[in-house]
Design an enzyme around this catalytic site. Structure first.
Site, PDB file in Angstrom:
ATOM      1  N   LEU A 202       0.650  -1.057  -0.095  1.00  0.00           N
ATOM      2  CA  LEU A 202      -0.026  -0.006  -0.058  1.00  0.00           C
ATOM      3  C   LEU A 202       0.901   1.367  -0.028  1.00  0.00           C
ATOM      4  O   LEU A 202       1.918   1.446   0.454  1.00  0.00           O
ATOM      5  CB  LEU A 202      -0.926   0.051   0.971  1.00  0.00           C
ATOM      6  N   HIS A 203       0.256   2.281  -0.722  1.00  0.00           N
ATOM      7  CA  HIS A 203       1.113   3.476  -0.632  1.00  0.00           C
ATOM      8  C   HIS A 203       0.187   4.812  -1.070  1.00  0.00           C
ATOM      9  O   HIS A 203      -0.921   4.632  -1.798  1.00  0.00           O
ATOM     10  CB  HIS A 203       2.283   3.298  -1.967  1.00  0.00           C
ATOM     11  N   TRP A 204       0.754   6.049  -0.508  1.00  0.00           N
ATOM     12  CA  TRP A 204      -0.148   7.247  -0.831  1.00  0.00           C
ATOM     13  C   TRP A 204       0.353   7.628  -2.077  1.00  0.00           C
ATOM     14  O   TRP A 204       1.492   7.938  -2.325  1.00  0.00           O
ATOM     15  CB  TRP A 204       0.143   8.112   0.451  1.00  0.00           C
TER      16      TRP A 204
END
Ligand SMILES: [Zn+2]
Length: 166
Positions: free
Chosen positions: A118-120
């Protein structure tokens, strides 16, 4: 979100699935500049997106290879969130955009390019910027442009975030 025209992203699509994970592999590179790693905190990695949708498009990921927000220990989630807000402030200072898109795509059907980690996405936006990037829409120009952004941002990120590679 208005669609930004980013033709160099075809290179990304055509590159195909890299067997590794950029959020796990890039921070291990010897040269953080060529890996576009802006900073590392205790639990978070900040990097420039190699295939940006706009000037200053930054990615933030937890160091833990995880695809569920709920699986992140509280401390790591807090670190990620704190780094997110610091990153927005640094980008605001440097680029003075009119706004930002902050986004996290969870799962392939939501558009995640790297769905297993997951990443922004932090994307600065300007009035009328849907026509902004084609000006530099050539692969070679983009790489130079990325390194220019890197050199501008990296000292600020280094200052703001205590580097702790553990
Ligand atoms: Zn990973």
């Amino acid at each position: 979100m208005k669609q930004l025209w980013a033709p160099w992203r075809m290179a990304y699509i055509e590159e195909g699935k890299n067997p590794g994970c950029i959020f796990c592999d890039q921070p291990k590179e010897k040269d953080p500049r060529s890996a576009l790693i802006l900073a590392q905190t205790a639990h978070t990695v900040v990097m420039l997106n190699k295939y940006p949708y706009n000037n200053g498009h930054v990615l933030l990921a937890p160091k833990r290879h995880e695809n569920r927000l709920s699986s992140l220990p509280q401390e790591e989630y807090r670190d990620l969130s704190e780094t997110l807000r610091l990153s927005v402030e640094i980008l605001r200072q440097v680029y003075q955009p009119g706004g930002f898109n902050l986004g996290m795509n969870l799962g392939k059907c939501a558009g995640a390019g790297v769905e297993e980690h997951l990443h922004w996405h932090v994307v600065p936006r300007w009035e009328g910027d849907t026509n902004f990037m084609p000006v530099v829409g050539e692969a070679r120009v983009i790489s130079q442009h990325l390194l220019d952004s890197y050199d501008r941002l990296q000292p600020l990120f280094q200052n703001a975030m205590v580097s702790d590679r553990g």
